[in-house]
Design an enzyme around this catalytic site. Structure first.
Site, short mmCIF file in Angstrom:
data_model
loop_
_atom_site.label_atom_id
_atom_site.label_comp_id
_atom_site.label_asym_id
_atom_site.label_seq_id
_atom_site.Cartn_x
_atom_site.Cartn_y
_atom_site.Cartn_z
N HIS A 88 3.49 -12.42 -9.18
CA HIS A 88 4.86 -12.34 -9.70
C HIS A 88 4.81 -12.68 -11.19
O HIS A 88 4.12 -13.63 -11.60
CB HIS A 88 5.75 -13.40 -9.06
CG HIS A 88 5.96 -13.26 -7.59
ND1 HIS A 88 7.12 -12.75 -7.05
CD2 HIS A 88 5.17 -13.59 -6.54
CE1 HIS A 88 7.04 -12.79 -5.73
NE2 HIS A 88 5.87 -13.29 -5.39
N HIS A 134 -0.42 -10.26 -4.59
CA HIS A 134 0.42 -9.84 -5.71
C HIS A 134 0.67 -11.01 -6.64
O HIS A 134 0.72 -12.17 -6.20
CB HIS A 134 1.74 -9.25 -5.21
CG HIS A 134 2.44 -10.10 -4.20
ND1 HIS A 134 2.08 -10.11 -2.87
CD2 HIS A 134 3.45 -10.98 -4.34
CE1 HIS A 134 2.85 -10.96 -2.22
NE2 HIS A 134 3.69 -11.51 -3.08
N CYS A 188 0.85 -1.20 0.00
CA CYS A 188 0.00 0.00 0.00
C CYS A 188 0.88 1.25 0.00
O CYS A 188 0.57 2.24 -0.68
CB CYS A 188 -0.93 0.00 1.21
SG CYS A 188 -2.36 -1.10 1.04
N THR A 212 5.03 -13.66 1.68
CA THR A 212 5.73 -12.89 2.72
C THR A 212 5.19 -11.47 2.85
O THR A 212 5.44 -10.82 3.86
CB THR A 212 7.25 -12.81 2.43
OG1 THR A 212 7.45 -12.18 1.17
CG2 THR A 212 7.88 -14.20 2.43
N GLY A 269 4.20 -19.58 0.75
CA GLY A 269 5.39 -18.74 0.65
C GLY A 269 5.10 -17.25 0.55
O GLY A 269 5.96 -16.47 0.14
N ASP A 303 10.40 -6.30 -8.92
CA ASP A 303 10.70 -6.90 -7.62
C ASP A 303 12.09 -6.44 -7.17
O ASP A 303 13.03 -6.38 -7.96
CB ASP A 303 10.65 -8.43 -7.72
CG ASP A 303 10.55 -9.08 -6.37
OD1 ASP A 303 9.48 -9.66 -6.07
OD2 ASP A 303 11.52 -9.02 -5.59
P1 5GP Z 1 5.91 -13.20 -1.76
O1 5GP Z 1 7.03 -13.99 -1.12
O2 5GP Z 1 5.03 -12.56 -0.72
O3 5GP Z 1 5.17 -13.95 -2.80
O4 5GP Z 1 6.62 -12.06 -2.56
C1 5GP Z 1 6.93 -10.80 -2.05
C2 5GP Z 1 7.91 -10.18 -3.02
O5 5GP Z 1 7.98 -8.81 -2.75
C3 5GP Z 1 9.34 -10.75 -2.91
O6 5GP Z 1 9.73 -11.28 -4.17
C4 5GP Z 1 10.17 -9.54 -2.50
O7 5GP Z 1 11.44 -9.51 -3.11
C5 5GP Z 1 9.30 -8.37 -2.94
N1 5GP Z 1 9.45 -7.18 -2.12
C6 5GP Z 1 9.40 -7.12 -0.77
N2 5GP Z 1 9.55 -5.85 -0.35
C7 5GP Z 1 9.69 -5.09 -1.48
C8 5GP Z 1 9.87 -3.69 -1.70
O8 5GP Z 1 9.95 -2.88 -0.77
N3 5GP Z 1 9.98 -3.29 -2.98
C9 5GP Z 1 9.91 -4.17 -4.04
N4 5GP Z 1 10.03 -3.65 -5.26
N5 5GP Z 1 9.72 -5.48 -3.87
C10 5GP Z 1 9.62 -5.94 -2.60
ZN ZN Z 2 -1.74 -3.31 1.20
#
Ligand code: 5GP
Ligand code: ZN
Length: 114
Positions: A102, A100, A7, A95, A93, A30
């Site tokens: 990917h 979102h 957000c 985090t 997975g 990312d």
């Molecule tokens: P998840 O593990 O939740 O599927 O993916 C979260 C993704 O968000 C990860 O690939 C991580 O590298 C990316 N990410 C986390 N914090 C940030 C941020 O502050 N900026 C950007 N551009 N990516 C982020």
């Molecule tokens: Zn949010």
């Protein structure tokens, strides 16, 4: 949501390398890429995870896939192929608790994931 990093990216409080934005979605690279092309597409609305997609908000998911189509075409990775991933919940997975998608491309991706 005030303590959500995605957000904060949407509202500009946290900087990001933006690729695309419209009324409903935001796309950005990312911070820790797992492939030569790795970006995220998120709804601007805070939806915690895929578990929270409903009849009322599911339109944004279709729109996200339209936007993915547009961006991958513009980046020149659509013909070679790419992968769209949604991690949902702890075992999935996830985090960052703002749904979102990917998008990974630019190299051959192994299947199945570990
Ligand atoms: P998840 O593990 O939740 O599927 O993916 C979260 C993704 O968000 C990860 O690939 C991580 O590298 C990316 N990410 C986390 N914090 C940030 C941020 O502050 N900026 C950007 N551009 N990516 C982020
Ligand atoms: Zn949010």
């Amino acid at each position: 949501m005030s303590d959500c990093i995605f957000c904060k990216i949407v509202n500009g409080e946290i900087p990001s390398n933006k690729i695309y934005e419209d009324e409903y979605v935001y796309a950005f690279y990312d911070i820790s890429p797992e492939a030569p092309v790795h970006f995220l597409v998120i709804p601007k609305e805070h939806i915690k995870s895929a578990n929270f997609i409903t009849k009322e908000n599911s339109n944004v998911v279709a729109h996200i896939f339209e936007v993915i189509n547009k961006i991958t075409s513009e980046l020149g990775i659509s013909e070679d192929g790419y992968r769209v991933v949604n991690n949902c919940g702890v075992l999935g997975g996830q985090t960052v608790d703002h749904m979102h998608f990917h998008v990974l491309g630019g190299r051959e991706l192994k299947w199945p994931p570990g």
